[in-house]
Enzyme design. Sequence first.
Site, mmCIF file in Angstrom:
data_model
loop_
_atom_site.group_PDB
_atom_site.id
_atom_site.type_symbol
_atom_site.label_atom_id
_atom_site.label_comp_id
_atom_site.label_asym_id
_atom_site.label_seq_id
_atom_site.Cartn_x
_atom_site.Cartn_y
_atom_site.Cartn_z
ATOM 1 N N SER A 153 6.400 11.509 7.581
ATOM 2 C CA SER A 153 6.462 12.190 6.291
ATOM 3 C C SER A 153 6.388 11.173 5.147
ATOM 4 O O SER A 153 5.416 10.434 5.038
ATOM 5 C CB SER A 153 7.728 13.056 6.225
ATOM 6 O OG SER A 153 7.657 14.001 5.177
ATOM 7 N N ASP A 249 2.148 22.456 10.410
ATOM 8 C CA ASP A 249 2.704 21.699 9.286
ATOM 9 C C ASP A 249 1.901 21.976 8.016
ATOM 10 O O ASP A 249 0.664 21.901 8.023
ATOM 11 C CB ASP A 249 2.667 20.209 9.632
ATOM 12 C CG ASP A 249 3.338 19.326 8.602
ATOM 13 O OD1 ASP A 249 3.903 19.844 7.616
ATOM 14 O OD2 ASP A 249 3.307 18.091 8.795
ATOM 15 N N HIS A 281 6.378 20.442 11.035
ATOM 16 C CA HIS A 281 6.701 19.133 10.470
ATOM 17 C C HIS A 281 7.890 18.500 11.193
ATOM 18 O O HIS A 281 8.911 19.135 11.408
ATOM 19 C CB HIS A 281 7.007 19.317 8.978
ATOM 20 C CG HIS A 281 6.995 18.068 8.179
ATOM 21 N ND1 HIS A 281 5.858 17.295 8.004
ATOM 22 C CD2 HIS A 281 7.982 17.424 7.489
ATOM 23 C CE1 HIS A 281 6.137 16.258 7.243
ATOM 24 N NE2 HIS A 281 7.416 16.302 6.924
#
Length: 308
Positions: A153, A249, A281
Amino acid sequence: MSSLFGSGEISTSDEYLHEITGFIRVHKDGRCERFLGNEKLPAGIDSSTGVQSNDVVISSETNLFARIYIPKTATSNRKLPVLIYFHGGGFVVESPTSPNYHPTLNHLTAESNVIAVSVDYRLPPEYPLPVGYDDCWEALPMGQDMVFFAGDSTGANIAHNLAIRFGSDRIAGINLEGIILIHPYFGGSDPIGSELGKNKQLKAFTDQFWKVANPSGSGLDDPLFNPEKDPNLSGLGCSKILLAVAEKDCLRDRGLHYKELMEKSGWAGKVEMLESKDEDHVFFWFDHVSENACTFLDTISTFINHNS
Protein backbone atom coordinates in the site's frame (compact mmCIF):
# COMPACT_ATOMS: atom_id res chain seq x y z
CA MET A 1 -16.56 -2.34 -1.45
CA SER A 2 -13.10 -2.86 0.02
CA SER A 3 -13.28 -4.44 3.46
CA LEU A 4 -10.32 -2.45 4.80
CA PHE A 5 -11.72 0.87 3.63
CA GLY A 6 -15.28 0.07 4.75
CA SER A 7 -18.00 1.74 2.71
CA GLY A 8 -15.69 4.58 1.70
CA GLU A 9 -17.86 7.04 3.56
CA ILE A 10 -16.19 10.43 3.95
CA SER A 11 -16.69 12.32 7.20
CA THR A 12 -18.33 15.72 6.74
CA SER A 13 -18.01 16.79 10.37
CA ASP A 14 -16.39 20.16 11.00
CA GLU A 15 -15.68 19.17 14.60
CA TYR A 16 -12.19 17.95 13.64
CA LEU A 17 -9.34 19.25 11.51
CA HIS A 18 -9.24 15.90 9.67
CA GLU A 19 -11.12 12.65 10.07
CA ILE A 20 -10.56 9.54 7.96
CA THR A 21 -13.22 7.13 9.16
CA GLY A 22 -11.75 4.05 10.79
CA PHE A 23 -8.17 5.30 10.59
CA ILE A 24 -7.42 8.69 12.16
CA ARG A 25 -9.01 11.74 13.75
CA VAL A 26 -7.04 14.98 14.00
CA HIS A 27 -8.38 17.47 16.54
CA LYS A 28 -8.16 21.20 16.01
CA ASP A 29 -5.49 21.45 18.70
CA GLY A 30 -3.31 19.07 16.66
CA ARG A 31 -3.93 16.03 18.84
CA CYS A 32 -4.29 12.76 16.87
CA GLU A 33 -6.38 9.70 17.58
CA ARG A 34 -5.42 6.58 15.62
CA PHE A 35 -7.80 3.64 15.31
CA LEU A 36 -5.58 1.06 13.61
CA GLY A 37 -2.19 -0.44 14.43
CA ASN A 38 -1.94 0.79 18.01
CA GLU A 39 -1.26 -2.57 19.66
CA LYS A 40 2.45 -3.41 19.92
CA LEU A 41 3.87 -6.93 19.73
CA PRO A 42 7.32 -7.58 21.23
CA ALA A 43 10.34 -8.75 19.26
CA GLY A 44 11.71 -12.21 19.99
CA ILE A 45 11.58 -15.77 18.62
CA ASP A 46 8.42 -16.56 16.67
CA SER A 47 7.16 -20.02 17.64
CA SER A 48 5.49 -20.75 14.30
CA THR A 49 8.42 -19.85 11.99
CA GLY A 50 11.50 -19.88 14.21
CA VAL A 51 12.35 -16.37 13.03
CA GLN A 52 14.29 -14.23 15.51
CA SER A 53 13.54 -10.50 15.65
CA ASN A 54 15.04 -7.60 17.53
CA ASP A 55 14.71 -3.82 17.52
CA VAL A 56 17.63 -1.61 16.48
CA VAL A 57 17.79 2.16 17.04
CA ILE A 58 18.83 4.02 13.89
CA SER A 59 18.57 7.55 15.27
CA SER A 60 18.09 8.37 18.94
CA GLU A 61 17.52 11.98 17.93
CA THR A 62 14.33 11.16 15.98
CA ASN A 63 13.47 7.84 17.71
CA LEU A 64 13.82 6.11 14.34
CA PHE A 65 14.18 2.36 14.70
CA ALA A 66 13.85 -0.81 12.66
CA ARG A 67 12.81 -4.32 13.59
CA ILE A 68 15.30 -6.85 12.20
CA TYR A 69 14.17 -10.38 11.31
CA ILE A 70 16.60 -13.29 10.97
CA PRO A 71 15.45 -16.71 9.66
CA LYS A 72 16.35 -19.85 11.60
CA THR A 73 18.31 -21.05 8.54
CA ALA A 74 20.81 -18.18 8.82
CA THR A 75 24.47 -19.21 9.17
CA SER A 76 27.65 -17.19 9.41
CA ASN A 77 29.09 -18.66 6.20
CA ARG A 78 26.23 -17.70 3.85
CA LYS A 79 25.20 -14.15 3.04
CA LEU A 80 21.44 -13.80 2.72
CA PRO A 81 19.51 -11.23 0.70
CA VAL A 82 18.35 -8.18 2.68
CA LEU A 83 14.72 -7.11 2.37
CA ILE A 84 14.00 -3.54 3.49
CA TYR A 85 10.28 -3.43 4.28
CA PHE A 86 8.11 -0.32 4.54
CA HIS A 87 4.73 -0.83 6.19
CA GLY A 88 1.45 0.54 4.87
CA GLY A 89 -1.34 2.30 6.72
CA GLY A 90 -2.15 5.31 4.55
CA PHE A 91 1.07 6.96 5.80
CA VAL A 92 -0.83 7.88 8.99
CA VAL A 93 -1.23 4.64 11.00
CA GLU A 94 0.54 1.32 11.68
CA SER A 95 4.09 0.31 12.63
CA PRO A 96 6.41 -2.71 12.36
CA THR A 97 5.32 -3.80 15.85
CA SER A 98 1.58 -4.05 15.09
CA PRO A 99 -0.38 -7.33 14.89
CA ASN A 100 -0.80 -6.72 11.15
CA TYR A 101 2.92 -6.42 10.38
CA HIS A 102 4.97 -8.34 12.92
CA PRO A 103 3.43 -11.75 12.03
CA THR A 104 3.50 -10.89 8.32
CA LEU A 105 7.24 -10.15 8.46
CA ASN A 106 7.91 -13.37 10.37
CA HIS A 107 6.26 -15.38 7.59
CA LEU A 108 7.85 -13.34 4.81
CA THR A 109 11.32 -13.77 6.37
CA ALA A 110 10.91 -17.52 6.81
CA GLU A 111 9.45 -18.17 3.34
CA SER A 112 11.95 -15.99 1.46
CA ASN A 113 15.00 -16.85 3.59
CA VAL A 114 16.04 -13.21 3.93
CA ILE A 115 17.25 -10.80 6.56
CA ALA A 116 14.30 -8.40 6.79
CA VAL A 117 14.49 -4.84 8.07
CA SER A 118 11.09 -3.34 8.89
CA VAL A 119 11.36 0.44 9.25
CA ASP A 120 9.38 2.44 11.83
CA TYR A 121 9.24 5.75 9.97
CA ARG A 122 7.57 8.79 11.51
CA LEU A 123 3.94 9.36 10.57
CA PRO A 124 1.92 12.33 9.34
CA PRO A 125 0.20 14.56 10.22
CA GLU A 126 2.63 15.23 13.09
CA TYR A 127 5.50 14.61 10.66
CA PRO A 128 4.27 15.48 7.14
CA LEU A 129 5.89 13.96 4.08
CA PRO A 130 8.65 13.91 2.99
CA VAL A 131 9.75 13.07 6.57
CA GLY A 132 8.68 9.42 6.18
CA TYR A 133 10.57 9.05 2.90
CA ASP A 134 13.68 10.58 4.47
CA ASP A 135 13.45 8.32 7.54
CA CYS A 136 13.29 5.25 5.30
CA TRP A 137 16.27 6.48 3.28
CA GLU A 138 18.26 6.97 6.49
CA ALA A 139 17.44 3.39 7.51
CA LEU A 140 19.06 1.81 4.45
CA PRO A 141 21.89 -0.50 5.56
CA MET A 142 25.37 -0.05 4.11
CA GLY A 143 27.55 -2.77 2.67
CA GLN A 144 24.89 -5.15 1.36
CA ASP A 145 25.28 -7.04 -1.92
CA MET A 146 21.68 -8.19 -2.45
CA VAL A 147 19.10 -5.62 -1.35
CA PHE A 148 15.40 -5.45 -2.13
CA PHE A 149 12.96 -2.70 -1.19
CA ALA A 150 9.42 -3.87 -0.44
CA GLY A 151 6.20 -2.56 0.99
CA ASP A 152 2.45 -2.78 0.84
CA SER A 153 0.00 0.00 0.00
CA THR A 154 1.67 3.27 1.07
CA GLY A 155 4.78 1.24 1.88
CA ALA A 156 4.92 0.21 -1.79
CA ASN A 157 4.71 3.90 -2.68
CA ILE A 158 7.75 4.47 -0.43
CA ALA A 159 9.64 1.55 -1.99
CA HIS A 160 9.08 2.92 -5.49
CA ASN A 161 10.04 6.47 -4.61
CA LEU A 162 13.19 5.38 -2.78
CA ALA A 163 14.18 3.33 -5.83
CA ILE A 164 13.69 6.44 -7.99
CA ARG A 165 15.91 8.38 -5.57
CA PHE A 166 18.47 5.57 -5.54
CA GLY A 167 18.67 5.77 -9.34
CA SER A 168 20.06 9.29 -9.18
CA ASP A 169 21.70 9.20 -5.74
CA ARG A 170 23.24 5.78 -5.38
CA ILE A 171 24.62 4.76 -2.00
CA ALA A 172 28.06 3.14 -2.15
CA GLY A 173 27.97 -0.42 -0.85
CA ILE A 174 24.29 -1.08 -1.62
CA ASN A 175 23.33 -3.20 -4.62
CA LEU A 176 19.60 -2.74 -5.16
CA GLU A 177 18.48 -5.88 -6.99
CA GLY A 178 14.76 -5.14 -7.20
CA ILE A 179 11.63 -3.78 -5.60
CA ILE A 180 8.46 -5.55 -4.49
CA LEU A 181 5.33 -3.42 -4.69
CA ILE A 182 2.35 -5.01 -2.94
CA HIS A 183 -1.06 -3.43 -3.68
CA PRO A 184 0.66 -0.07 -4.25
CA TYR A 185 -0.92 3.23 -3.26
CA PHE A 186 -0.70 5.58 -6.22
CA GLY A 187 -3.20 8.08 -7.53
CA GLY A 188 -3.83 11.19 -9.56
CA SER A 189 -6.39 13.93 -10.08
CA ASP A 190 -7.91 12.16 -13.10
CA PRO A 191 -9.75 8.90 -12.34
CA ILE A 192 -8.85 5.77 -14.28
CA GLY A 193 -10.50 2.39 -14.82
CA SER A 194 -12.90 1.40 -12.05
CA GLU A 195 -12.39 4.81 -10.39
CA LEU A 196 -14.75 6.15 -13.06
CA GLY A 197 -17.48 3.75 -11.93
CA LYS A 198 -17.81 1.32 -9.05
CA ASN A 199 -14.77 2.64 -7.15
CA LYS A 200 -15.47 6.36 -7.60
CA GLN A 201 -16.35 6.77 -3.91
CA LEU A 202 -13.37 4.71 -2.76
CA LYS A 203 -11.01 6.86 -4.82
CA ALA A 204 -12.30 9.93 -2.98
CA PHE A 205 -11.84 8.06 0.31
CA THR A 206 -8.28 6.88 -0.35
CA ASP A 207 -7.22 10.27 -1.78
CA GLN A 208 -7.76 11.64 1.73
CA PHE A 209 -4.66 9.87 3.01
CA TRP A 210 -2.40 11.69 0.55
CA LYS A 211 -3.97 15.06 1.32
CA VAL A 212 -3.43 14.59 5.07
CA ALA A 213 0.07 13.15 4.68
CA ASN A 214 1.43 15.74 2.24
CA PRO A 215 -0.48 19.02 2.72
CA SER A 216 2.30 21.21 1.32
CA GLY A 217 2.89 19.11 -1.81
CA SER A 218 1.46 19.67 -5.28
CA GLY A 219 -1.75 17.74 -4.68
CA LEU A 220 -2.92 14.51 -6.27
CA ASP A 221 -0.60 14.94 -9.25
CA ASP A 222 2.53 15.23 -7.12
CA PRO A 223 5.06 12.88 -8.77
CA LEU A 224 5.47 11.11 -5.42
CA PHE A 225 1.82 10.04 -5.70
CA ASN A 226 1.22 10.02 -9.45
CA PRO A 227 4.11 8.26 -11.24
CA GLU A 228 2.74 9.44 -14.58
CA LYS A 229 3.89 12.96 -13.65
CA ASP A 230 7.42 11.86 -12.74
CA PRO A 231 9.99 12.69 -15.45
CA ASN A 232 12.53 10.39 -13.77
CA LEU A 233 10.68 7.05 -14.12
CA SER A 234 13.22 5.67 -16.58
CA GLY A 235 15.93 6.18 -13.96
CA LEU A 236 14.49 3.70 -11.44
CA GLY A 237 17.55 2.32 -9.68
CA CYS A 238 17.09 -1.44 -10.06
CA SER A 239 16.59 -3.97 -12.84
CA LYS A 240 13.38 -5.72 -11.80
CA ILE A 241 10.03 -5.08 -10.15
CA LEU A 242 7.54 -7.52 -8.68
CA LEU A 243 4.09 -5.95 -8.74
CA ALA A 244 1.36 -7.65 -6.70
CA VAL A 245 -2.27 -6.66 -7.14
CA ALA A 246 -5.52 -8.09 -5.76
CA GLU A 247 -8.56 -8.63 -7.96
CA LYS A 248 -11.06 -6.92 -5.63
CA ASP A 249 -8.75 -4.10 -4.48
CA CYS A 250 -9.94 -0.59 -5.37
CA LEU A 251 -6.24 0.25 -6.03
CA ARG A 252 -5.82 -2.59 -8.56
CA ASP A 253 -6.17 -0.38 -11.63
CA ARG A 254 -3.53 2.01 -10.29
CA GLY A 255 -1.17 -0.95 -10.03
CA LEU A 256 -1.87 -2.04 -13.60
CA HIS A 257 -1.42 1.56 -14.79
CA TYR A 258 1.95 1.69 -12.99
CA LYS A 259 3.07 -1.41 -14.89
CA GLU A 260 2.15 0.23 -18.20
CA LEU A 261 3.95 3.44 -17.24
CA MET A 262 7.16 1.61 -16.32
CA GLU A 263 7.14 -0.45 -19.50
CA LYS A 264 6.70 2.67 -21.65
CA SER A 265 9.09 4.88 -19.70
CA GLY A 266 12.34 3.71 -21.27
CA TRP A 267 13.44 1.99 -18.06
CA ALA A 268 15.56 -0.99 -19.03
CA GLY A 269 14.25 -3.40 -16.40
CA LYS A 270 11.46 -5.97 -16.24
CA VAL A 271 8.11 -5.87 -14.41
CA GLU A 272 6.75 -9.19 -13.14
CA MET A 273 3.15 -9.29 -11.93
CA LEU A 274 1.07 -11.42 -9.59
CA GLU A 275 -2.69 -10.97 -9.33
CA SER A 276 -4.44 -12.64 -6.39
CA LYS A 277 -7.91 -13.72 -7.51
CA ASP A 278 -10.94 -13.03 -5.30
CA GLU A 279 -8.78 -11.08 -2.82
CA ASP A 280 -8.91 -7.54 -1.49
CA HIS A 281 -6.39 -4.98 -0.29
CA VAL A 282 -3.64 -6.46 1.97
CA PHE A 283 -5.58 -9.73 2.30
CA PHE A 284 -2.44 -11.47 3.61
CA TRP A 285 -2.72 -9.51 6.89
CA PHE A 286 -5.62 -11.71 7.87
CA ASP A 287 -4.47 -15.18 6.83
CA HIS A 288 -0.85 -16.14 6.17
CA VAL A 289 -1.55 -19.78 5.26
CA SER A 290 -4.44 -19.60 2.77
CA GLU A 291 -3.81 -20.89 -0.74
CA ASN A 292 -3.56 -17.35 -2.15
CA ALA A 293 -1.32 -16.19 0.71
CA CYS A 294 1.02 -19.15 0.14
CA THR A 295 1.18 -18.40 -3.60
CA PHE A 296 1.84 -14.76 -2.77
CA LEU A 297 4.73 -15.62 -0.40
CA ASP A 298 6.15 -18.23 -2.81
CA THR A 299 6.17 -15.68 -5.64
CA ILE A 300 8.07 -13.17 -3.51
CA SER A 301 10.58 -15.85 -2.49
CA THR A 302 11.18 -16.85 -6.11
CA PHE A 303 11.58 -13.23 -7.18
CA ILE A 304 14.21 -12.64 -4.46
CA ASN A 305 16.12 -15.90 -4.70
CA HIS A 306 15.99 -16.64 -8.42
CA ASN A 307 19.44 -15.15 -9.04
CA SER A 308 20.72 -15.18 -5.45
